[in-house]
Design a protein around this motif. Structure first.
Motif, short mmCIF file in Angstrom:
data_model
loop_
_atom_site.label_atom_id
_atom_site.label_comp_id
_atom_site.label_asym_id
_atom_site.label_seq_id
_atom_site.Cartn_x
_atom_site.Cartn_y
_atom_site.Cartn_z
N GLU A 141 0.85 -1.19 0.00
CA GLU A 141 0.00 0.00 0.00
C GLU A 141 0.88 1.24 0.00
O GLU A 141 2.05 1.21 0.40
CB GLU A 141 -0.94 0.02 1.20
CG GLU A 141 -0.27 0.25 2.53
CD GLU A 141 -1.29 0.38 3.67
OE1 GLU A 141 -1.32 1.47 4.29
OE2 GLU A 141 -2.04 -0.58 3.90
N CYS A 142 0.30 2.34 -0.49
CA CYS A 142 1.03 3.61 -0.51
C CYS A 142 0.02 4.74 -0.65
O CYS A 142 -1.18 4.51 -0.85
CB CYS A 142 2.03 3.64 -1.68
SG CYS A 142 1.25 3.54 -3.31
N THR A 143 0.48 5.96 -0.54
CA THR A 143 -0.40 7.11 -0.69
C THR A 143 -0.53 7.46 -2.16
O THR A 143 0.31 7.08 -2.99
CB THR A 143 0.14 8.33 0.07
OG1 THR A 143 1.35 8.76 -0.57
CG2 THR A 143 0.42 7.99 1.53
N LEU A 144 -1.58 8.19 -2.49
CA LEU A 144 -1.75 8.65 -3.86
C LEU A 144 -0.64 9.63 -4.25
O LEU A 144 -0.26 9.72 -5.42
CB LEU A 144 -3.12 9.29 -4.05
CG LEU A 144 -4.32 8.32 -3.97
CD1 LEU A 144 -5.62 9.08 -4.24
CD2 LEU A 144 -4.17 7.17 -4.94
N ILE A 159 -3.86 3.93 -1.35
CA ILE A 159 -4.31 2.82 -2.20
C ILE A 159 -3.55 1.57 -1.77
O ILE A 159 -2.39 1.64 -1.37
CB ILE A 159 -4.07 3.13 -3.70
CG1 ILE A 159 -4.59 1.98 -4.57
CG2 ILE A 159 -2.61 3.42 -4.00
CD1 ILE A 159 -4.59 2.31 -6.06
N ARG A 160 -4.22 0.44 -1.82
CA ARG A 160 -3.58 -0.82 -1.43
C ARG A 160 -4.12 -1.95 -2.30
O ARG A 160 -5.16 -1.84 -2.95
CB ARG A 160 -3.87 -1.11 0.04
CG ARG A 160 -5.35 -1.35 0.35
CD ARG A 160 -5.60 -1.42 1.84
NE ARG A 160 -7.03 -1.40 2.14
CZ ARG A 160 -7.53 -1.12 3.34
NH1 ARG A 160 -6.72 -0.83 4.35
NH2 ARG A 160 -8.84 -1.14 3.54
N LEU A 161 -3.37 -3.05 -2.28
CA LEU A 161 -3.85 -4.25 -2.95
C LEU A 161 -5.12 -4.73 -2.27
O LEU A 161 -5.33 -4.51 -1.07
CB LEU A 161 -2.80 -5.37 -2.87
CG LEU A 161 -1.51 -5.17 -3.68
CD1 LEU A 161 -0.54 -6.30 -3.38
CD2 LEU A 161 -1.81 -5.12 -5.18
N MET A 162 -5.98 -5.40 -3.06
CA MET A 162 -7.21 -5.92 -2.47
C MET A 162 -6.88 -6.95 -1.39
O MET A 162 -5.81 -7.55 -1.39
CB MET A 162 -8.07 -6.58 -3.55
CG MET A 162 -8.66 -5.59 -4.56
SD MET A 162 -10.04 -4.65 -3.87
CE MET A 162 -11.37 -5.81 -4.11
N SER A 163 -7.82 -7.15 -0.48
CA SER A 163 -7.64 -8.16 0.56
C SER A 163 -7.51 -9.52 -0.08
O SER A 163 -7.90 -9.74 -1.23
CB SER A 163 -8.84 -8.15 1.51
OG SER A 163 -10.02 -8.54 0.80
N CYS A 164 -6.92 -10.46 0.63
CA CYS A 164 -6.67 -11.79 0.08
C CYS A 164 -7.95 -12.42 -0.45
O CYS A 164 -7.98 -13.02 -1.52
CB CYS A 164 -6.06 -12.71 1.14
SG CYS A 164 -4.41 -12.23 1.65
#
Length: 432
Positions: free
Chosen positions: A369-372, A416-421
């Motif tokens: 995850e990271c900021t926009l 923004i981050r990757l979707m949950s598993c």
């Protein structure tokens, strides 16, 4: 998701809904060819279009350049370059090739199989050497290498991304040599240390790659210079979930192999195939559509539609053991080509947005995850906010990433981050 249970405990299949994917028309799989593909895919995760692409390419390699057709004064054989493009690494590209390999792997004194190479295609000169003519001494008084008598060669390149990467990393003429071999089968690269050349070589290629790799590595110059439009690009996916896939029994396989052997013997004995009057009339009615100039990268990649269609219809005629190319053969070719065109449209749809989205995904796979703001910095502020926003929305719509507010000591931060598993697994299943 539709679940279909089979009474046999070995068969529990889950049909995967594939929204927006091309649909292969039944005209593309006529007769025994269609029966074979249906038999293989009944209890397998293999995709029927990938199977068809593999069959046509292998068949084209086996028959060689003896059977041919003319467009004007130019002679053409059935040389095909086909790329199977998976929506993900789980698209079962290899699963679709294995049954074709087994089908053609028959032992018969009536047939000598074409040479095969698993790749990689490292250098153009290496391919020419594998198909080389006789090599003479410098004064041409002595043959120092007898050359290759049978110039049929099938390359199955399961890591096509490596080939595309090599175009950037070296000055090798692989790109140019492949184009020459697709066009005429004649190639004589000039080098300081070698005078190796090949004449009437019959090279066919079956390549595997994922959409992400293809978008990243196929530069616009490769589309514009005619490399990409010598390939037929086939988008594939896992057709269904089959926990315990079955192979064709030996008895059923032998029936298809007997059919194939008779087809190959017939095809190899043919010389010139012409269009029938009815097929000529149909061809004239559709020629304007396929010969028209088309814009954008999609137009460049499909820029050899006329020749690809004629080669495909020629192959379908030989599979039908016909001495001429008739309406049904042209219709089969059209059905397969329509699927390929739609594949290209999907693969390269809104390419700039997808390039940005792919880069964001690569970054998220590293950091989770990271900021926009980090995303803007990722592109060194060279992308407009609207472009990044659209790419982020695209990733959200595909359930690959999600935006959220990260609480801080002060204001919350847009992140923004990757979707949950759980969601990622669901998304991956849908994509394949």
């Amino acid at each position: 998701m539709t679940i279909t249970e089979n009474n046999d405990h070995n068969h529990s299949t889950i049909d995967l809904p594939i929204d927006g994917m091309p649909i292969l028309s039944k005209e593309a799989t006529p007769g025994m060819l269609g029966e074979y593909i249906n038999s293989v895919t009944a209890y397998s995760e293999a995709n029927s279009t990938a199977l068809l692409g593999g069959f046509l390419t292998r068949f084209a390699g086996e028959i060689g350049s003896s059977p041919h057709f003319y467009i004007g004064d130019k002679k053409h054989s059935g040389r095909l370059f086909t790329a199977i493009v998976g929506k993900s690494s789980k698209a079962r590209k290899g699963t679709s090739w294995a049954p074709i390999k087994r089908l053609f792997d028959f032992d018969s004194s009536q047939w000598t199989q074409c040479a095969q190479s698993p790749g990689p295609m490292s250098t153009g000169e290496g391919i020419v050497f594998a198909l080389r003519d006789q090599i003479y001494s410098q004064d041409r008084t002595e043959i120092i290498d007898p050359g290759i008598e049978d110039k049929r060669l099938l390359i199955v390149e399961e890591e096509f991304a490596g080939t595309l990467s090599s175009f950037r990393k070296s000055n090798d003429k692989l790109n140019t040599i492949l184009r020459c071999l697709w066009e005429s089968g004649d190639c004589g690269p000039l080098t300081k240390t070698s005078n190796i050349s090949t004449t009437d070589a019959h090279l066919v290629i079956l390549a595997h790659i994922t959409i992400q790799e293809l978008r990243k590595l196929l530069r616009r110059v490769d589309a514009a210079n005619g490399f990409a439009n010598r390939f037929i690009w086939i988008l594939t996916y896992r057709s269904k979930l089959v926990p315990l896939p079955e192979r064709l029994c030996d008895e059923e396989l032998a029936r298809y192999q007997n059919w194939l052997l008779n087809v190959l013997i017939y095809a190899r004995a043919q010389q010139t195939l012409d269009l029938t009057p009815a097929a000529s009339e149909l061809w004239c009615s559709i020629y304007k559509e396929f010969s028209a100039e088309r814009c954008g990268i999609e137009g460049q990649i499909c820029g050899r539609a006329e020749i690809q269609l004629r080669r495909l219809s020629f192959l379908y005629a030989l599979i039908d053991r016909s001495s001429s190319i008739d309406v049904q053969h042209l219709e089969s070719a059209l059905a397969f080509w329509r699927y390929a065109e739609e594949s290209v449209r999907i693969i390269f749809d809104d390419e700039e947005r997808n390039e940005i989205a792919d880069r964001i995904m690569e970054h998220l796979e590293e950091v989770n995850e990271c900021t926009l703001t980090d995303i803007h910095n990722l592109f060194r502020r060279h992308k407009k906010s609207s472009e990044i926003k659209e790419a982020v929305k695209y990733l959200e719509s595909k359930r690959k990433a999600e935006c959220f507010q990260r609480p801080t000591a002060g204001r919350s931060v847009n992140s923004i981050r990757l979707m949950s598993c759980e969601n990622s697994e669901r998304s991956e299943t849908t994509d394949v």
